[in-house]
Design a protein around this motif. Structure first.
Motif, mmCIF file in Angstrom:
data_model
loop_
_atom_site.group_PDB
_atom_site.id
_atom_site.type_symbol
_atom_site.label_atom_id
_atom_site.label_comp_id
_atom_site.label_asym_id
_atom_site.label_seq_id
_atom_site.Cartn_x
_atom_site.Cartn_y
_atom_site.Cartn_z
ATOM 1 N N ALA A 253 -9.789 9.136 -8.717
ATOM 2 C CA ALA A 253 -11.020 9.905 -8.519
ATOM 3 C C ALA A 253 -11.621 10.378 -9.833
ATOM 4 O O ALA A 253 -12.841 10.515 -9.942
ATOM 5 N N ARG A 254 -10.786 10.636 -10.826
ATOM 6 C CA ARG A 254 -11.316 11.094 -12.119
ATOM 7 C C ARG A 254 -11.532 9.944 -13.099
ATOM 8 O O ARG A 254 -11.650 10.152 -14.309
ATOM 9 N N GLY A 255 -11.612 8.719 -12.567
ATOM 10 C CA GLY A 255 -11.940 7.566 -13.401
ATOM 11 C C GLY A 255 -10.787 7.066 -14.231
ATOM 12 O O GLY A 255 -11.006 6.478 -15.299
ATOM 13 N N ARG A 256 -9.553 7.305 -13.775
ATOM 14 C CA ARG A 256 -8.342 6.838 -14.457
ATOM 15 C C ARG A 256 -8.243 7.377 -15.877
ATOM 16 O O ARG A 256 -7.762 6.701 -16.797
ATOM 17 N N ILE A 257 -8.701 8.578 -16.068
ATOM 18 C CA ILE A 257 -8.677 9.221 -17.386
ATOM 19 C C ILE A 257 -7.329 9.917 -17.588
ATOM 20 O O ILE A 257 -6.873 10.676 -16.732
ATOM 21 N N ILE A 258 -6.715 9.661 -18.743
ATOM 22 C CA ILE A 258 -5.475 10.349 -19.131
ATOM 23 C C ILE A 258 -5.872 11.650 -19.821
ATOM 24 O O ILE A 258 -6.484 11.651 -20.890
ATOM 25 N N ARG A 259 -5.512 12.774 -19.219
ATOM 26 C CA ARG A 259 -5.963 14.062 -19.739
ATOM 27 C C ARG A 259 -5.107 14.575 -20.886
ATOM 28 O O ARG A 259 -5.615 15.201 -21.818
ATOM 29 N N ASP A 260 -3.818 14.344 -20.828
ATOM 30 C CA ASP A 260 -2.930 14.842 -21.886
ATOM 31 C C ASP A 260 -1.660 13.999 -21.902
ATOM 32 O O ASP A 260 -1.488 13.076 -21.100
ATOM 33 N N GLY A 261 -0.756 14.337 -22.821
ATOM 34 C CA GLY A 261 0.460 13.549 -22.999
ATOM 35 C C GLY A 261 1.372 13.522 -21.797
ATOM 36 O O GLY A 261 2.120 12.557 -21.597
ATOM 37 N N SER A 262 1.324 14.562 -20.988
ATOM 38 C CA SER A 262 2.207 14.593 -19.816
ATOM 39 C C SER A 262 1.687 13.737 -18.674
ATOM 40 O O SER A 262 2.418 13.456 -17.717
ATOM 41 N N ASP A 263 0.417 13.320 -18.741
ATOM 42 C CA ASP A 263 -0.136 12.493 -17.674
ATOM 43 C C ASP A 263 0.515 11.108 -17.616
ATOM 44 O O ASP A 263 0.716 10.566 -16.527
ATOM 45 N N LEU A 264 0.826 10.537 -18.764
ATOM 46 C CA LEU A 264 1.389 9.188 -18.778
ATOM 47 C C LEU A 264 2.742 9.111 -18.081
ATOM 48 O O LEU A 264 2.937 8.248 -17.210
ATOM 49 N N PRO A 265 3.712 9.988 -18.425
ATOM 50 C CA PRO A 265 4.976 9.910 -17.671
ATOM 51 C C PRO A 265 4.807 10.234 -16.195
ATOM 52 O O PRO A 265 5.482 9.645 -15.343
ATOM 53 N N ARG A 266 3.887 11.161 -15.868
ATOM 54 C CA ARG A 266 3.638 11.453 -14.457
ATOM 55 C C ARG A 266 3.071 10.229 -13.737
ATOM 56 O O ARG A 266 3.446 9.926 -12.603
ATOM 57 N N LEU A 267 2.160 9.535 -14.412
ATOM 58 C CA LEU A 267 1.567 8.339 -13.827
ATOM 59 C C LEU A 267 2.641 7.280 -13.571
ATOM 60 O O LEU A 267 2.687 6.677 -12.493
ATOM 61 N N GLY A 268 3.508 7.062 -14.564
ATOM 62 C CA GLY A 268 4.574 6.088 -14.388
ATOM 63 C C GLY A 268 5.489 6.437 -13.232
ATOM 64 O O GLY A 268 5.872 5.574 -12.429
ATOM 65 N N ARG A 269 5.848 7.729 -13.122
ATOM 66 C CA ARG A 269 6.720 8.163 -12.036
ATOM 67 C C ARG A 269 6.025 8.000 -10.684
ATOM 68 O O ARG A 269 6.636 7.527 -9.711
ATOM 69 N N ALA A 270 4.748 8.371 -10.623
ATOM 70 C CA ALA A 270 4.012 8.259 -9.371
ATOM 71 C C ALA A 270 3.897 6.804 -8.927
ATOM 72 O O ALA A 270 4.058 6.486 -7.741
ATOM 73 N N GLN A 271 3.625 5.907 -9.865
ATOM 74 C CA GLN A 271 3.506 4.494 -9.523
ATOM 75 C C GLN A 271 4.840 3.937 -9.028
ATOM 76 O O GLN A 271 4.881 3.150 -8.076
ATOM 77 N N LYS A 272 5.924 4.359 -9.673
ATOM 78 C CA LYS A 272 7.248 3.891 -9.247
ATOM 79 C C LYS A 272 7.583 4.387 -7.843
ATOM 80 O O LYS A 272 8.034 3.611 -6.988
ATOM 81 N N ILE A 273 7.345 5.662 -7.591
ATOM 82 C CA ILE A 273 7.639 6.216 -6.269
ATOM 83 C C ILE A 273 6.792 5.539 -5.208
ATOM 84 O O ILE A 273 7.285 5.191 -4.125
ATOM 85 N N ASP A 274 5.521 5.314 -5.504
ATOM 86 C CA ASP A 274 4.632 4.687 -4.530
ATOM 87 C C ASP A 274 5.088 3.263 -4.224
ATOM 88 O O ASP A 274 5.085 2.838 -3.057
ATOM 89 N N ARG A 275 5.510 2.540 -5.258
ATOM 90 C CA ARG A 275 5.996 1.166 -5.032
ATOM 91 C C ARG A 275 7.230 1.173 -4.135
ATOM 92 O O ARG A 275 7.339 0.390 -3.187
ATOM 93 N N LEU A 276 8.169 2.067 -4.428
ATOM 94 C CA LEU A 276 9.387 2.135 -3.629
ATOM 95 C C LEU A 276 9.087 2.566 -2.197
ATOM 96 O O LEU A 276 9.634 2.006 -1.238
ATOM 97 N N ALA A 277 8.216 3.560 -2.053
ATOM 98 C CA ALA A 277 7.887 4.054 -0.719
ATOM 99 C C ALA A 277 7.253 2.968 0.132
ATOM 100 O O ALA A 277 7.560 2.818 1.318
ATOM 101 N N ARG A 278 6.370 2.187 -0.462
ATOM 102 C CA ARG A 278 5.730 1.103 0.288
ATOM 103 C C ARG A 278 6.738 0.012 0.641
ATOM 104 O O ARG A 278 6.705 -0.556 1.745
ATOM 105 N N ALA A 279 7.645 -0.276 -0.295
ATOM 106 C CA ALA A 279 8.646 -1.319 -0.039
ATOM 107 C C ALA A 279 9.616 -0.908 1.067
ATOM 108 O O ALA A 279 10.053 -1.748 1.864
ATOM 109 N N PHE A 280 9.939 0.397 1.119
ATOM 110 C CA PHE A 280 10.943 0.865 2.058
ATOM 111 C C PHE A 280 10.363 1.549 3.288
ATOM 112 O O PHE A 280 11.098 2.068 4.131
ATOM 113 N N GLY A 281 9.026 1.566 3.384
ATOM 114 C CA GLY A 281 8.392 2.127 4.577
ATOM 115 C C GLY A 281 8.487 3.638 4.690
ATOM 116 O O GLY A 281 8.495 4.170 5.795
#
Length: 285
Positions: A253-281
């Motif tokens: 929603a915010r145009g994929r903008i990285i706001r600060d240094g902590s956004d990148l690790p959060r993004l990586g963690r969120a993407q990993k969790i989402d991938r696992l959640a979709r794979a495992f239902g």
């Protein structure tokens, strides 16, 4: 040799082995159980022609595994270690089999063990390195970095016998953590924990939780009754899934903008969790 030429019931599609949680070990001496294992809740199955097989029966077990994988079965195979008299025949028998998903290499103690196995399998079959000794644990970064290495797994029982270490959680934290760090160094998926012996689901749940907390992302198992517990504990929780999807929605929603240094690790963690959640239902709460 048992006749295994009938079309096996390989069951449901399975999660990508990079993220597979439960790895069911099936003795290669029991070809009558291959079909039912293939239809089980295991994320991946591993037909064992190493530890579960008496040396005199290894050739027959290998033949049964080859027959099943040649006639519609799909599985990984735990093969004998590089220094054994059986390794060469194991890899030669498995080359090019249509149902072979990969090999689990027993007693891996050097990166060369992985690479030589990978090359003998024509460089197309992933090698899951089973680390089972003090030497293997200490050299795990080079094992994880070896060409052909797909993932690491912990042979906890043999490690305890090799070192005299108890099964106490504190005593086992070092080798488990060492494999987690080695996997990160080698840019591999998280390692696979050793099996929990016994029928107590409470103990299994506790040990699986400890493994997850240490950074392991899968677990070997010996009994189909353990599969639901392992799969549940190693899956993302509904609350984690909700957080991940909320974060990703906000990120878009915010145009994929990285706001600060902590956004990148959060993004990586969120993407990993989402991938696992979709794979495992897993659904968010």
């Amino acid at each position: 040799m048992t006749d295994t030429t009938s079309q096996p019931a390989t069951g449901r599609s399975r999660p990508d082995p990079e993220i597979a949680r439960s790895w069911l070990l099936v003795p290669g001496t029991r070809p009558e159980s291959f079909d039912s294992a293939g239809s089980s809740r295991a994320d991946q199955i591993v037909l064992d022609i190493e530890d579960a097989v008496d040396p005199k029966r290894k050739p027959a077990a290998r033949d049964d595994v080859v027959a099943w994988l040649s006639n519609g079965g799909r599985a990984w195979v735990r093969i004998n270690d590089r220094s054994s008299d059986f390794w060469s025949d194991d890899v030669d028998a498995l080359v090019g089999l249509p149902g072979l998903q990969g090999v689990m290499l027993a007693k891996t103690e050097a990166g060369e063990h992985v690479t030589e196995t990978f090359d003998r399998l024509h460089g197309v079959t992933p090698v899951l390195a089973l680390v089972e000794s003090a030497l293997g644990i200490e050299l795990s970064p080079s094992i994880a970095s070896a060409r052909g290495a797909f993932r690491l797994a912990f042979g906890s029982g043999d490690y305890r016998r090799d070192t005299g270490t108890s099964a106490d959680d504190m005593a086992m934290a070092y080798p488990r953590s060492r494999l987690v760090v080695a996997s990160r160094i080698g840019n591999l998926p998280g390692p696979i924990d050793g099996p929990t012996v016994g029928s107590s689901h409470g103990v299994l749940r506790e040990q699986s939780t400890i493994a997850v907390n240490l950074g392991l992302t899968g677990k070997l198992c010996l009994d189909v009754d353990q599969l639901p517990v392992i799969n549940e504990v190693i899956s993302p929780t509904p609350s984690d899934t909700a957080w991940a999807r909320d974060f990703l929605a906000d990120f878009e929603a915010r145009g994929r903008i990285i706001r600060d240094g902590s956004d990148l690790p959060r993004l990586g963690r969120a993407q990993k969790i989402d991938r696992l959640a979709r794979a495992f239902g897993v659904q968010p709460n």
